[in-house]
Design a protein around this motif. Structure first.
Motif, PDB file in Angstrom:
ATOM      1  N   ALA A 150       0.858  -1.187  -0.257  1.00  0.00           N
ATOM      2  CA  ALA A 150      -0.108  -0.098   0.073  1.00  0.00           C
ATOM      3  C   ALA A 150       0.747   1.166  -0.031  1.00  0.00           C
ATOM      4  CB  ALA A 150      -0.921   0.046   1.218  1.00  0.00           C
ATOM      5  N   GLY A 151       2.175   1.140   0.032  1.00  0.00           N
ATOM      6  CA  GLY A 151       3.081   2.200   0.051  1.00  0.00           C
ATOM      7  C   GLY A 151       3.681   2.637   1.201  1.00  0.00           C
ATOM      8  N   LEU A 152       3.422   2.069   2.333  1.00  0.00           N
ATOM      9  CA  LEU A 152       3.717   2.505   3.583  1.00  0.00           C
ATOM     10  C   LEU A 152       5.194   1.657   4.067  1.00  0.00           C
ATOM     11  CD1 LEU A 152       0.650   2.206   5.861  1.00  0.00           C
ATOM     12  CD2 LEU A 152       1.720   4.158   4.881  1.00  0.00           C
ATOM     13  N   PRO A 153       6.392   2.369   4.745  1.00  0.00           N
ATOM     14  CA  PRO A 153       7.595   1.768   4.871  1.00  0.00           C
ATOM     15  C   PRO A 153       7.339   0.700   6.160  1.00  0.00           C
ATOM     16  CG  PRO A 153       7.343   3.931   6.083  1.00  0.00           C
ATOM     17  CD  PRO A 153       5.947   3.969   4.946  1.00  0.00           C
ATOM     18  N   ALA A 154       6.729  -0.486   5.575  1.00  0.00           N
ATOM     19  CA  ALA A 154       6.670  -1.626   6.715  1.00  0.00           C
ATOM     20  C   ALA A 154       7.437  -2.554   6.535  1.00  0.00           C
ATOM     21  CB  ALA A 154       4.800  -1.989   6.264  1.00  0.00           C
ATOM     22  N   SER A 155       7.651  -3.352   7.633  1.00  0.00           N
ATOM     23  CA  SER A 155       8.514  -4.530   7.735  1.00  0.00           C
ATOM     24  C   SER A 155       7.853  -5.591   8.653  1.00  0.00           C
ATOM     25  CB  SER A 155       9.828  -4.334   7.917  1.00  0.00           C
ATOM     26  OG  SER A 155      10.097  -3.684   9.075  1.00  0.00           O
ATOM     27  N   PHE A 156       8.252  -6.870   8.551  1.00  0.00           N
ATOM     28  CA  PHE A 156       7.918  -7.871   9.600  1.00  0.00           C
ATOM     29  C   PHE A 156       9.121  -7.986  10.507  1.00  0.00           C
ATOM     30  CE2 PHE A 156       8.345 -12.157  11.224  1.00  0.00           C
ATOM     31  CZ  PHE A 156       7.120 -12.329  11.934  1.00  0.00           C
ATOM     32  N   VAL A 170       4.317  -6.137  12.723  1.00  0.00           N
ATOM     33  CA  VAL A 170       4.557  -5.354  11.706  1.00  0.00           C
ATOM     34  C   VAL A 170       4.942  -3.906  12.167  1.00  0.00           C
ATOM     35  CG1 VAL A 170       3.219  -4.183   9.594  1.00  0.00           C
ATOM     36  CG2 VAL A 170       2.290  -6.429  10.762  1.00  0.00           C
ATOM     37  N   ARG A 171       6.023  -3.505  11.731  1.00  0.00           N
ATOM     38  CA  ARG A 171       6.715  -2.249  12.009  1.00  0.00           C
ATOM     39  C   ARG A 171       6.628  -1.308  10.975  1.00  0.00           C
ATOM     40  NH1 ARG A 171      11.931  -0.174  15.160  1.00  0.00           N
ATOM     41  NH2 ARG A 171      12.271   1.554  13.934  1.00  0.00           N
ATOM     42  N   ILE A 172       6.016   0.163  11.223  1.00  0.00           N
ATOM     43  CA  ILE A 172       5.974   1.087  10.230  1.00  0.00           C
ATOM     44  C   ILE A 172       6.485   2.268  10.664  1.00  0.00           C
ATOM     45  CG2 ILE A 172       4.141   2.437   8.740  1.00  0.00           C
ATOM     46  CD1 ILE A 172       2.462   0.367   8.753  1.00  0.00           C
ATOM     47  N   GLU A 173       7.580   2.796   9.797  1.00  0.00           N
ATOM     48  CA  GLU A 173       8.266   4.006  10.309  1.00  0.00           C
ATOM     49  C   GLU A 173       7.365   5.248  10.022  1.00  0.00           C
ATOM     50  OE1 GLU A 173      11.120   3.133  11.544  1.00  0.00           O
ATOM     51  OE2 GLU A 173      11.532   1.326  10.814  1.00  0.00           O
TER      52      GLU A 173
END
Length: 517
Positions: A150-156, A170-173
């Motif tokens: 979806a375009g977010l700076p996300a990572s597991f 889920v980490r989103i900066e």
């Protein structure tokens, strides 16, 4: 009564000065009238004034002191596990538009705070949606993928700053947290400086749609405006029938100072254990204020004191040594497709707009709503206006949620009128508690204060007539159907009801045994 932890007061309310705006007493004519002085209403009024419109903001009580004053104040585009759900129900493009609009709201607060030099304790920080159970890891991974798509700076990730282990997150900066009242009261000051009008203790009770529109207040004053914005959290006017597509819920909040070196350095939420949300706020030298939210329930249902105790026990277990100083409660409304309603109030509306249904994420959604409604009125085109359009219909996708919601309402509307009372008699009500009792054949909401004096009002909610229930922790009456709340003397605390519960002098009952008049 059980002694609950901390004092019943919102930290946001006690740590920012209040307002003293006049009540509206005369007729007024403006370009835009905004009904509701929470984050959505204030942001909409400010955006419109900034665009050159003359604006009047009308609030039934005090601005930034209703739902907005009792929030958790996370400013994030990560709303639980929303993106995998949106991908499945509305498609990838809708998920991208949702993410873009929410992240823009985060950036908007950052930009405006810098522009107006607002000291609102704004902190840019990472946001986490996590699970402790290994059985939920696949769901967390799927959300990380969906949020990134979806375009977010996300990572597991599997490591967080929490003092306990998680199976995955889920980490989103680039998210944020702030002091909502300090931010909004600065917008209010700027709004007034731009010639805007703000009226407190001004309850709007009727709306005439036309060209122009006309609002009437409880005191009989009128406001004439080309455009009207209804930003009362739950709409106080029913013409759009949104009550059939909005589900109210409440969550409890507790706060406790902790040493700054124990700050988990992030904003966190899990759906496990009936929701647990964690963040901190600045709180004096060497300290942070830990803010924990959870124990979601429907208004008017459940032992609220017991829920506070459960949330406090969880906090002490996960953050040993934390001494709880504050407690309060938040109320939210969720739409049947989980996307807020922001835009034209109903299919025939030309000049009336609504903002509601934030699903516990009112900070970013309130800012987003202000921008979007201002764009509608000024003619600006935003790419996500269709996503949030209240006139949208997804019959197949929404049908199960709509039917479940209406079944719950019918259950309370009919079931709460069955012969069994909430208490057998007024004599059974202990000091400091309340119950629904039959008095002279009429179902009454009866509260006995600490001195033993009895206060009785009609138990029928003035919105659509459901029977209210007593909240033992907050000592008020709540409607389980649509979330209206009333003080023990019957005055309106929170809509959609805009009329108080009728006082009941003992011995003058006029209601039949089945609850009808």
């Amino acid at each position: 009564m059980t002694q609950l932890p901390g004092s019943y007061e919102s930290y946001w309310m006690t740590s920012a000065a209040g307002t003293e705006q006049p009540a509206l007493s005369d007729s007024l004519e403006v370009d835009v009238a905004v009904v509701g002085g929470g984050i959505a209403g204030i942001c909409a009024a400010w955006e419109l004034a900034r665009a050159g419109r003359s604006v009047a903001l009308l609030e039934a009580d005090r601005i930034a002191a209703g739902v907005t004053g009792y929030t958790t104040a996370k400013l994030s585009s990560q709303h639980g596990l929303i993106y995998a759900r949106l991908n499945k129900s509305l498609g990838a493009e809708s998920a991208r538009l949702y993410a873009r609009s929410q992240q823009e709201a985060v950036e908007r607060v950052t930009e405006v705070s810098a522009e107006l030099r607002i000291d609102c304790e704004l902190e840019r920080i990472a946001s986490y949606a996590y699970a402790e159970s290994s059985e939920q890891v696949d769901q967390i991974r799927a959300e990380a993928d969906a949020a990134r798509d979806a375009g977010l700076p996300a990572s597991f990730v599997t490591e967080t700053g929490l003092p306990y282990s998680v199976a995955g997150a889920v980490r989103i900066e680039e998210q944020a947290q702030f002091h909502p009242r300090k931010y909004l009261l600065a917008l209010v000051a700027d709004l007034l400086g731009r010639g805007g009008h703000i009226y407190e203790r001004t309850r709007v009770v009727s709306l005439h749609e036309g060209e122009p529109c006309r609002l009437t207040t409880e005191a009989g004053a009128t406001v004439t405006a080309r455009d009207v914005v209804v930003a009362t959290h739950y709409p106080v006017f029913d013409r759009a029938m949104l009550f059939s597509r909005l589900e109210p819920s409440r969550e409890l909040v507790i706060a406790a100072p902790i040493p700054a070196d124990r700050d988990p350095q992030g904003i966190y939420i899990t759906q496990e254990q009936n929701t647990r949300s964690v963040r901190t706020a600045p709180y004096g030298p060497g300290q942070r204020l830990l803010i924990v939210t959870g124990e979601k329930f429907k208004p008017g249902i459940g032992d609220v004191s017991q829920r506070y105790e459960k949330l406090a026990a969880w906090t002490r277990d996960r953050f040993p040594g934390a001494t709880i100083t504050h407690r309060w409660a938040a109320q939210d409304n969720t739409t049947t497709d989980r996307v807020p309603y922001v835009g034209h109030f109903h299919p025939g509306a030309k000049h009336v707009y609504v903002a509601t249904g934030y699903g516990a994420w009112g900070m970013s959604n309130g800012v987003m709503s202000g921008r979007l409604i201002s764009a509608h009125i000024t003619g600006e085109k935003l790419p996500w206006s269709g996503l949030y359009d209240p006139r949208r219909l997804h019959p197949l996708r929404e049908a199960p949620s709509v039917l479940k919601l209406q079944a719950s309402v019918v259950k309370h509307f009919v079931g709460d009128r069955l012969p069994a009372s909430h208490a057998d008699s007024v004599e059974d009500i202990a000091p400091g508690t309340g119950a629904v009792v039959r008095v002279d054949g009429r179902r009454c909401a009866v509260y006995r204060d600490e001195d033993g004096a009895v206060h009785a009002v009609s138990a029928r909610c003035t919105h659509l007539g459901c029977i209210v229930h007593f909240n033992d922790a907050e000592r008020n009456w709540e409607c389980p159907c649509h979330g209206s709340r009333f003080a023990t003397d019957g005055t309106v605390v929170q809509g959609p009801a805009n009329r108080p519960l009728e006082p009941h002098p003992f011995g003058t009952g006029t209601e039949h045994d089945d609850g009808s008049v």
